[in-house]
Design an enzyme around this catalytic site. Sequence first.
Site, PDB file in Angstrom:
ATOM      1  N   TYR A   1      44.084  42.168  34.113  1.00  0.00           N
ATOM      2  CA  TYR A   1      42.916  42.477  32.965  1.00  0.00           C
ATOM      3  C   TYR A   1      41.761  43.453  33.446  1.00  0.00           C
ATOM      4  O   TYR A   1      41.469  43.622  34.730  1.00  0.00           O
ATOM      5  CB  TYR A   1      42.049  41.183  32.958  1.00  0.00           C
ATOM      6  CG  TYR A   1      42.444  39.756  32.673  1.00  0.00           C
ATOM      7  CD1 TYR A   1      43.892  39.623  32.087  1.00  0.00           C
ATOM      8  CD2 TYR A   1      41.816  38.743  33.074  1.00  0.00           C
ATOM      9  CE1 TYR A   1      44.328  38.415  31.919  1.00  0.00           C
ATOM     10  CE2 TYR A   1      42.545  37.468  32.645  1.00  0.00           C
ATOM     11  CZ  TYR A   1      43.763  37.453  32.111  1.00  0.00           C
ATOM     12  OH  TYR A   1      44.327  36.172  31.969  1.00  0.00           O
TER      13      TYR A   1
ATOM     14  N   PHE B   1      23.254  48.839  38.879  1.00  0.00           N
ATOM     15  CA  PHE B   1      23.446  48.914  40.257  1.00  0.00           C
ATOM     16  C   PHE B   1      24.306  50.352  40.385  1.00  0.00           C
ATOM     17  O   PHE B   1      25.552  50.723  40.809  1.00  0.00           O
ATOM     18  CB  PHE B   1      24.652  47.902  40.697  1.00  0.00           C
ATOM     19  CG  PHE B   1      24.335  46.265  40.437  1.00  0.00           C
ATOM     20  CD1 PHE B   1      23.504  46.045  41.415  1.00  0.00           C
ATOM     21  CD2 PHE B   1      24.585  45.663  39.426  1.00  0.00           C
ATOM     22  CE1 PHE B   1      22.740  44.481  41.205  1.00  0.00           C
ATOM     23  CE2 PHE B   1      24.229  44.389  39.300  1.00  0.00           C
ATOM     24  CZ  PHE B   1      23.295  43.872  40.467  1.00  0.00           C
TER      25      PHE B   1
ATOM     26  N   ASP C   1      41.292  19.282  39.230  1.00  0.00           N
ATOM     27  CA  ASP C   1      41.035  20.531  39.985  1.00  0.00           C
ATOM     28  C   ASP C   1      42.441  20.864  40.544  1.00  0.00           C
ATOM     29  O   ASP C   1      43.258  20.092  40.802  1.00  0.00           O
ATOM     30  CB  ASP C   1      39.986  20.036  41.276  1.00  0.00           C
ATOM     31  CG  ASP C   1      39.769  21.350  41.936  1.00  0.00           C
ATOM     32  OD1 ASP C   1      40.657  21.975  42.391  1.00  0.00           O
ATOM     33  OD2 ASP C   1      38.501  21.355  42.032  1.00  0.00           O
ATOM     34  N   ILE C   2      42.723  22.069  40.462  1.00  0.00           N
ATOM     35  CA  ILE C   2      44.133  22.608  40.745  1.00  0.00           C
ATOM     36  C   ILE C   2      44.209  22.384  42.389  1.00  0.00           C
ATOM     37  O   ILE C   2      45.591  22.340  42.582  1.00  0.00           O
ATOM     38  CB  ILE C   2      44.398  23.970  40.450  1.00  0.00           C
ATOM     39  CG1 ILE C   2      43.481  25.094  41.086  1.00  0.00           C
ATOM     40  CG2 ILE C   2      44.757  24.051  39.051  1.00  0.00           C
ATOM     41  CD1 ILE C   2      43.926  26.348  41.295  1.00  0.00           C
TER      42      ILE C   2
ATOM     43  N   LEU D   1      28.420  42.595  33.479  1.00  0.00           N
ATOM     44  CA  LEU D   1      27.321  43.315  32.668  1.00  0.00           C
ATOM     45  C   LEU D   1      27.045  42.756  31.450  1.00  0.00           C
ATOM     46  O   LEU D   1      25.826  42.563  31.099  1.00  0.00           O
ATOM     47  CB  LEU D   1      27.856  44.902  32.709  1.00  0.00           C
ATOM     48  CG  LEU D   1      26.890  45.789  31.782  1.00  0.00           C
ATOM     49  CD1 LEU D   1      25.750  45.771  32.561  1.00  0.00           C
ATOM     50  CD2 LEU D   1      27.778  47.049  31.359  1.00  0.00           C
TER      51      LEU D   1
ATOM     52  N   ASN E   1      33.057  26.172  35.558  1.00  0.00           N
ATOM     53  CA  ASN E   1      32.568  27.379  34.682  1.00  0.00           C
ATOM     54  C   ASN E   1      32.597  27.086  33.287  1.00  0.00           C
ATOM     55  O   ASN E   1      32.851  27.831  32.242  1.00  0.00           O
ATOM     56  CB  ASN E   1      33.305  28.676  34.844  1.00  0.00           C
ATOM     57  CG  ASN E   1      32.608  29.909  34.887  1.00  0.00           C
ATOM     58  OD1 ASN E   1      31.543  29.708  34.560  1.00  0.00           O
ATOM     59  ND2 ASN E   1      33.004  30.867  35.369  1.00  0.00           N
TER      60      ASN E   1
ATOM     61  N   TYR F   1      37.933  38.685  46.224  1.00  0.00           N
ATOM     62  CA  TYR F   1      38.393  38.142  45.001  1.00  0.00           C
ATOM     63  C   TYR F   1      39.775  38.940  44.711  1.00  0.00           C
ATOM     64  O   TYR F   1      40.708  38.690  44.200  1.00  0.00           O
ATOM     65  CB  TYR F   1      37.387  38.326  44.008  1.00  0.00           C
ATOM     66  CG  TYR F   1      37.893  38.423  42.571  1.00  0.00           C
ATOM     67  CD1 TYR F   1      38.315  37.130  41.777  1.00  0.00           C
ATOM     68  CD2 TYR F   1      38.107  39.477  41.675  1.00  0.00           C
ATOM     69  CE1 TYR F   1      38.752  37.218  40.713  1.00  0.00           C
ATOM     70  CE2 TYR F   1      38.256  39.584  40.490  1.00  0.00           C
ATOM     71  CZ  TYR F   1      38.967  38.282  39.914  1.00  0.00           C
ATOM     72  OH  TYR F   1      39.503  38.180  38.610  1.00  0.00           O
TER      73      TYR F   1
END
Length: 348
Positions: free
Chosen positions: A185, A226, A66-67, A208, A37, A157
Amino acid sequence: MAEKVLVTGGAGYIGSHTVLELLEAGYSPMVIDNFHNAIRGGGSMPESLRRVQDLTGRSVEFEEMDILDQAALQRLFKKHSFMAVIHFAGLKAVGESVQKPLDYYRVNLTGTIQLLEIMRAHGVKNLVFSSSATVYGNPQYLPLDEAHPTGGCTNPYGKSKFFIEEMIRDLCQADKAWNAVLLRYFNPIGAHASGCIGEDPQGIPNNLMPYVSQVAIGRREVLNVFGNDYDTEDGTGVRDYIHVVDLAKGHIAALRKLKEQCGCRIYNLGTGTGYSVLQMVQAMEKASGKKIPYKVVARREGDVAACYANPSLALKELGWSAALGLDRMCEDLWRWQKQNPSGFGTQA
Protein backbone atom coordinates in the site's frame (compact mmCIF):
# COMPACT_ATOMS: atom_id res chain seq x y z
CA MET A 1 -22.69 -20.98 -1.39
CA ALA A 2 -20.66 -17.77 -1.06
CA GLU A 3 -16.95 -18.34 -0.55
CA LYS A 4 -15.88 -17.60 3.00
CA VAL A 5 -12.89 -15.32 3.50
CA LEU A 6 -11.27 -14.70 6.89
CA VAL A 7 -10.38 -11.03 7.39
CA THR A 8 -7.98 -10.37 10.28
CA GLY A 9 -8.06 -6.81 11.61
CA GLY A 10 -11.19 -6.30 9.57
CA ALA A 11 -12.74 -3.64 11.82
CA GLY A 12 -10.02 -1.09 11.09
CA TYR A 13 -9.93 1.57 8.40
CA ILE A 14 -8.80 -0.44 5.37
CA GLY A 15 -10.29 -3.65 6.73
CA SER A 16 -13.84 -2.31 7.08
CA HIS A 17 -13.81 -0.80 3.58
CA THR A 18 -12.54 -4.14 2.22
CA VAL A 19 -15.25 -6.08 4.08
CA LEU A 20 -17.82 -3.84 2.37
CA GLU A 21 -16.29 -4.57 -1.06
CA LEU A 22 -16.18 -8.31 -0.26
CA LEU A 23 -19.90 -8.27 0.50
CA GLU A 24 -20.64 -6.31 -2.68
CA ALA A 25 -18.58 -8.84 -4.68
CA GLY A 26 -20.58 -11.78 -3.28
CA TYR A 27 -18.08 -13.16 -0.75
CA SER A 28 -18.91 -14.13 2.81
CA PRO A 29 -16.41 -12.36 5.09
CA MET A 30 -15.65 -13.61 8.60
CA VAL A 31 -13.92 -10.86 10.58
CA ILE A 32 -11.68 -11.10 13.62
CA ASP A 33 -10.38 -8.01 15.41
CA ASN A 34 -9.12 -7.17 18.91
CA PHE A 35 -10.51 -3.59 18.99
CA HIS A 36 -7.01 -2.08 19.12
CA ASN A 37 -8.04 0.30 16.36
CA ALA A 38 -11.81 -0.02 16.43
CA ILE A 39 -14.76 1.26 18.46
CA ARG A 40 -17.51 -0.95 19.86
CA GLY A 41 -20.95 -0.47 18.38
CA GLY A 42 -24.12 -2.12 19.64
CA GLY A 43 -23.57 -5.55 21.19
CA SER A 44 -20.24 -7.18 20.45
CA MET A 45 -19.94 -5.78 16.92
CA PRO A 46 -17.45 -3.03 16.04
CA GLU A 47 -19.26 0.16 15.03
CA SER A 48 -17.47 0.18 11.65
CA LEU A 49 -18.85 -3.27 10.77
CA ARG A 50 -22.30 -2.48 12.14
CA ARG A 51 -22.39 0.37 9.64
CA VAL A 52 -21.06 -1.85 6.84
CA GLN A 53 -24.03 -4.16 7.52
CA ASP A 54 -26.41 -1.19 7.31
CA LEU A 55 -24.85 0.01 4.05
CA THR A 56 -24.91 -3.38 2.33
CA GLY A 57 -28.02 -4.91 3.89
CA ARG A 58 -25.93 -8.04 4.51
CA SER A 59 -24.67 -9.53 7.74
CA VAL A 60 -21.02 -9.83 8.74
CA GLU A 61 -19.78 -12.64 10.96
CA PHE A 62 -17.52 -11.22 13.65
CA GLU A 63 -15.50 -12.59 16.55
CA GLU A 64 -13.42 -10.56 18.97
CA MET A 65 -10.01 -12.16 18.81
CA ASP A 66 -6.31 -11.39 18.98
CA ILE A 67 -4.07 -13.05 16.39
CA LEU A 68 -1.63 -13.81 19.22
CA ASP A 69 -4.32 -16.04 20.80
CA GLN A 70 -3.38 -19.37 19.26
CA ALA A 71 -6.11 -21.42 20.93
CA ALA A 72 -8.84 -19.05 19.71
CA LEU A 73 -7.45 -19.13 16.16
CA GLN A 74 -7.36 -22.95 16.25
CA ARG A 75 -11.02 -23.05 17.30
CA LEU A 76 -11.93 -20.61 14.53
CA PHE A 77 -10.26 -22.69 11.80
CA LYS A 78 -11.86 -25.88 13.15
CA LYS A 79 -15.29 -24.27 13.00
CA HIS A 80 -15.10 -22.57 9.58
CA SER A 81 -13.90 -23.54 6.15
CA PHE A 82 -12.06 -20.59 4.60
CA MET A 83 -11.26 -20.18 0.93
CA ALA A 84 -8.61 -17.55 1.74
CA VAL A 85 -7.33 -15.20 4.43
CA ILE A 86 -6.88 -11.44 4.04
CA HIS A 87 -4.41 -10.45 6.75
CA PHE A 88 -4.64 -6.84 7.96
CA ALA A 89 -4.13 -7.34 11.71
CA GLY A 90 -1.05 -5.64 13.12
CA LEU A 91 0.38 -2.48 14.63
CA LYS A 92 0.91 0.27 12.12
CA ALA A 93 2.30 3.57 13.46
CA VAL A 94 5.76 4.37 12.09
CA GLY A 95 6.72 6.74 14.93
CA GLU A 96 5.48 4.41 17.66
CA SER A 97 7.42 1.51 16.11
CA VAL A 98 10.66 3.44 16.61
CA GLN A 99 9.75 3.83 20.31
CA LYS A 100 8.35 0.31 20.85
CA PRO A 101 10.14 -2.04 18.44
CA LEU A 102 9.49 -5.21 20.46
CA ASP A 103 5.73 -4.63 20.47
CA TYR A 104 5.81 -4.32 16.69
CA TYR A 105 7.88 -7.45 16.18
CA ARG A 106 5.79 -9.46 18.65
CA VAL A 107 2.41 -8.55 17.19
CA ASN A 108 3.32 -8.31 13.52
CA LEU A 109 5.85 -11.15 13.23
CA THR A 110 4.75 -13.62 15.90
CA GLY A 111 1.09 -12.99 15.11
CA THR A 112 1.65 -13.67 11.41
CA ILE A 113 3.77 -16.79 12.03
CA GLN A 114 1.02 -18.23 14.24
CA LEU A 115 -1.62 -17.41 11.66
CA LEU A 116 0.39 -19.05 8.86
CA GLU A 117 1.01 -22.18 10.95
CA ILE A 118 -2.69 -22.56 11.72
CA MET A 119 -3.62 -21.90 8.08
CA ARG A 120 -1.17 -24.61 7.03
CA ALA A 121 -2.49 -27.08 9.60
CA HIS A 122 -6.02 -26.60 8.24
CA GLY A 123 -5.06 -26.67 4.56
CA VAL A 124 -5.93 -23.01 3.95
CA LYS A 125 -3.09 -21.94 1.67
CA ASN A 126 -4.43 -18.79 0.02
CA LEU A 127 -3.35 -15.47 1.48
CA VAL A 128 -3.65 -11.77 0.71
CA PHE A 129 -1.25 -9.78 2.89
CA SER A 130 -1.39 -6.07 3.58
CA SER A 131 2.17 -4.92 3.12
CA SER A 132 3.43 -1.40 2.71
CA ALA A 133 5.56 0.85 0.54
CA THR A 134 7.74 1.30 3.65
CA VAL A 135 9.49 -1.97 2.66
CA TYR A 136 11.31 0.04 -0.04
CA GLY A 137 13.07 2.22 2.54
CA ASN A 138 14.68 5.35 1.08
CA PRO A 139 13.78 5.26 -2.63
CA GLN A 140 16.79 4.75 -4.91
CA TYR A 141 14.62 5.86 -7.83
CA LEU A 142 11.05 7.02 -8.44
CA PRO A 143 8.42 5.96 -9.25
CA LEU A 144 8.86 2.79 -7.18
CA ASP A 145 8.23 -0.45 -9.04
CA GLU A 146 8.08 -3.91 -7.48
CA ALA A 147 11.66 -4.64 -8.60
CA HIS A 148 13.03 -1.82 -6.42
CA PRO A 149 15.25 -3.31 -3.67
CA THR A 150 13.48 -3.87 -0.34
CA GLY A 151 14.73 -4.22 3.20
CA GLY A 152 16.50 -0.89 3.65
CA CYS A 153 13.62 0.05 5.94
CA THR A 154 13.90 3.16 8.07
CA ASN A 155 11.75 1.95 11.01
CA PRO A 156 10.64 -1.25 12.80
CA TYR A 157 7.13 -1.04 11.30
CA GLY A 158 8.57 -1.20 7.77
CA LYS A 159 11.03 -3.91 8.81
CA SER A 160 8.21 -6.03 10.24
CA LYS A 161 6.36 -5.81 6.90
CA PHE A 162 9.57 -6.68 5.02
CA PHE A 163 10.28 -9.71 7.26
CA ILE A 164 6.71 -10.97 6.77
CA GLU A 165 7.01 -10.59 2.98
CA GLU A 166 10.20 -12.66 3.08
CA MET A 167 8.57 -15.34 5.27
CA ILE A 168 5.64 -15.64 2.89
CA ARG A 169 7.96 -15.82 -0.14
CA ASP A 170 9.96 -18.60 1.52
CA LEU A 171 6.78 -20.46 2.42
CA CYS A 172 5.48 -20.32 -1.17
CA GLN A 173 8.90 -21.46 -2.38
CA ALA A 174 8.93 -24.44 -0.01
CA ASP A 175 5.34 -25.53 -0.64
CA LYS A 176 3.91 -24.95 -4.11
CA ALA A 177 0.37 -25.42 -2.80
CA TRP A 178 0.58 -21.92 -1.27
CA ASN A 179 -0.65 -18.87 -3.15
CA ALA A 180 -0.05 -15.41 -1.77
CA VAL A 181 -0.59 -11.88 -3.04
CA LEU A 182 1.40 -9.25 -1.16
CA LEU A 183 -0.06 -5.79 -1.61
CA ARG A 184 2.26 -2.87 -0.98
CA TYR A 185 0.00 0.00 0.00
CA PHE A 186 0.97 3.57 -0.56
CA ASN A 187 -1.05 6.15 1.45
CA PRO A 188 -4.75 5.36 1.75
CA ILE A 189 -7.05 8.30 2.47
CA GLY A 190 -10.70 9.22 1.91
CA ALA A 191 -13.78 7.32 2.97
CA HIS A 192 -16.77 5.45 1.57
CA ALA A 193 -18.99 7.79 -0.48
CA SER A 194 -21.85 7.40 2.03
CA GLY A 195 -19.80 9.16 4.71
CA CYS A 196 -20.81 6.36 7.11
CA ILE A 197 -17.42 4.68 7.43
CA GLY A 198 -13.96 6.22 7.34
CA GLU A 199 -10.67 6.53 9.19
CA ASP A 200 -11.12 7.06 12.92
CA PRO A 201 -7.69 7.09 14.57
CA GLN A 202 -7.67 6.44 18.31
CA GLY A 203 -5.86 9.35 19.97
CA ILE A 204 -3.72 11.76 17.98
CA PRO A 205 -3.69 10.80 14.29
CA ASN A 206 -0.34 9.54 12.97
CA ASN A 207 -1.33 10.04 9.36
CA LEU A 208 -1.58 13.40 7.65
CA MET A 209 -5.12 13.49 6.29
CA PRO A 210 -7.12 12.51 9.39
CA TYR A 211 -5.18 15.22 11.20
CA VAL A 212 -5.89 17.75 8.44
CA SER A 213 -9.60 16.94 8.52
CA GLN A 214 -9.71 17.18 12.33
CA VAL A 215 -8.18 20.66 12.08
CA ALA A 216 -10.76 21.58 9.41
CA ILE A 217 -13.66 20.43 11.63
CA GLY A 218 -12.23 22.22 14.69
CA ARG A 219 -11.21 19.17 16.74
CA ARG A 220 -7.55 20.27 16.58
CA GLU A 221 -6.15 23.77 16.41
CA VAL A 222 -3.23 23.56 14.03
CA LEU A 223 -1.52 21.07 11.72
CA ASN A 224 2.12 20.25 12.39
CA VAL A 225 4.05 19.96 9.12
CA PHE A 226 7.08 17.76 9.80
CA GLY A 227 9.87 19.49 7.91
CA ASN A 228 9.88 21.90 4.95
CA ASP A 229 13.50 21.38 3.94
CA TYR A 230 13.13 18.17 1.93
CA ASP A 231 14.38 18.01 -1.63
CA THR A 232 10.87 18.37 -3.08
CA GLU A 233 9.02 21.10 -4.96
CA ASP A 234 7.84 22.97 -1.86
CA GLY A 235 10.16 21.34 0.69
CA THR A 236 7.44 19.18 2.29
CA GLY A 237 7.19 15.39 2.05
CA VAL A 238 5.63 13.89 -1.08
CA ARG A 239 3.45 10.77 -0.93
CA ASP A 240 1.21 8.73 -3.21
CA TYR A 241 -2.29 9.12 -1.75
CA ILE A 242 -4.84 6.53 -2.85
CA HIS A 243 -8.58 6.43 -2.19
CA VAL A 244 -9.34 3.72 0.37
CA VAL A 245 -12.19 2.38 -1.81
CA ASP A 246 -9.77 1.87 -4.71
CA LEU A 247 -7.39 0.15 -2.30
CA ALA A 248 -10.18 -2.10 -0.98
CA LYS A 249 -11.11 -3.11 -4.53
CA GLY A 250 -7.47 -4.15 -5.03
CA HIS A 251 -8.06 -6.92 -2.48
CA ILE A 252 -10.96 -8.31 -4.50
CA ALA A 253 -8.68 -8.38 -7.56
CA ALA A 254 -6.03 -10.14 -5.43
CA LEU A 255 -8.50 -12.85 -4.35
CA ARG A 256 -9.28 -13.50 -8.01
CA LYS A 257 -5.55 -13.81 -8.71
CA LEU A 258 -5.19 -16.52 -6.05
CA LYS A 259 -7.55 -18.69 -8.11
CA GLU A 260 -4.89 -18.86 -10.84
CA GLN A 261 -2.54 -20.82 -8.55
CA CYS A 262 -0.29 -17.80 -8.79
CA GLY A 263 2.40 -18.70 -6.26
CA CYS A 264 3.76 -15.57 -4.54
CA ARG A 265 2.94 -12.28 -6.27
CA ILE A 266 3.70 -8.73 -5.20
CA TYR A 267 1.89 -5.58 -6.33
CA ASN A 268 2.04 -1.88 -5.57
CA LEU A 269 -1.34 -0.32 -4.85
CA GLY A 270 -0.95 3.39 -5.53
CA THR A 271 -2.00 5.99 -8.08
CA GLY A 272 1.43 6.79 -9.49
CA THR A 273 1.12 10.47 -8.56
CA GLY A 274 2.87 12.12 -5.63
CA TYR A 275 1.44 15.11 -3.75
CA SER A 276 3.21 17.21 -1.12
CA VAL A 277 1.88 17.93 2.36
CA LEU A 278 1.07 21.51 1.36
CA GLN A 279 -0.71 20.38 -1.81
CA MET A 280 -2.85 18.07 0.35
CA VAL A 281 -3.65 20.92 2.73
CA GLN A 282 -4.78 23.05 -0.23
CA ALA A 283 -6.89 20.20 -1.64
CA MET A 284 -8.58 19.75 1.75
CA GLU A 285 -9.19 23.50 2.06
CA LYS A 286 -10.90 23.35 -1.32
CA ALA A 287 -13.07 20.35 -0.39
CA SER A 288 -14.07 21.71 3.04
CA GLY A 289 -14.19 25.44 2.38
CA LYS A 290 -12.21 25.84 5.63
CA LYS A 291 -8.84 27.45 6.22
CA ILE A 292 -6.36 24.94 7.67
CA PRO A 293 -3.72 26.64 9.83
CA TYR A 294 -0.36 24.88 9.97
CA LYS A 295 3.07 25.33 11.48
CA VAL A 296 6.34 23.81 10.35
CA VAL A 297 8.11 21.68 12.96
CA ALA A 298 11.17 19.39 12.89
CA ARG A 299 11.29 16.41 10.56
CA ARG A 300 9.93 13.14 11.91
CA GLU A 301 12.36 10.28 12.47
CA GLY A 302 12.15 7.65 9.74
CA ASP A 303 10.31 9.81 7.16
CA VAL A 304 11.54 9.83 3.55
CA ALA A 305 11.38 12.90 1.29
CA ALA A 306 9.28 11.44 -1.53
CA CYS A 307 7.61 8.14 -2.26
CA TYR A 308 5.19 7.26 -5.06
CA ALA A 309 4.31 4.15 -7.00
CA ASN A 310 4.60 2.75 -10.44
CA PRO A 311 1.30 0.84 -10.34
CA SER A 312 1.48 -0.63 -13.86
CA LEU A 313 2.04 -4.26 -12.77
CA ALA A 314 -1.26 -4.33 -10.85
CA LEU A 315 -3.02 -3.05 -13.96
CA LYS A 316 -1.37 -5.66 -16.16
CA GLU A 317 -1.76 -8.70 -13.89
CA LEU A 318 -4.75 -7.86 -11.67
CA GLY A 319 -6.69 -5.63 -14.06
CA TRP A 320 -6.74 -3.10 -11.22
CA SER A 321 -6.04 0.61 -11.23
CA ALA A 322 -7.00 3.53 -9.00
CA ALA A 323 -10.07 5.29 -10.39
CA LEU A 324 -10.73 8.06 -7.86
CA GLY A 325 -8.72 11.30 -7.97
CA LEU A 326 -7.50 13.73 -5.33
CA ASP A 327 -10.62 15.95 -5.28
CA ARG A 328 -12.83 12.92 -4.72
CA MET A 329 -10.54 11.63 -1.94
CA CYS A 330 -10.80 14.94 -0.09
CA GLU A 331 -14.55 15.37 -0.69
CA ASP A 332 -15.26 11.88 0.66
CA LEU A 333 -12.95 12.42 3.62
CA TRP A 334 -14.68 15.71 4.41
CA ARG A 335 -18.15 14.14 4.17
CA TRP A 336 -17.10 11.44 6.66
CA GLN A 337 -15.55 14.02 9.01
CA LYS A 338 -18.57 16.34 8.82
CA GLN A 339 -21.10 13.56 9.44
CA ASN A 340 -18.93 12.06 12.18
CA PRO A 341 -17.11 14.90 13.96
CA SER A 342 -16.15 12.48 16.75
CA GLY A 343 -15.51 9.51 14.45
CA PHE A 344 -17.39 6.30 15.19
CA GLY A 345 -18.23 7.63 18.65
CA THR A 346 -20.59 10.17 17.02
CA GLN A 347 -24.20 9.51 17.99
CA ALA A 348 -26.49 9.37 14.97
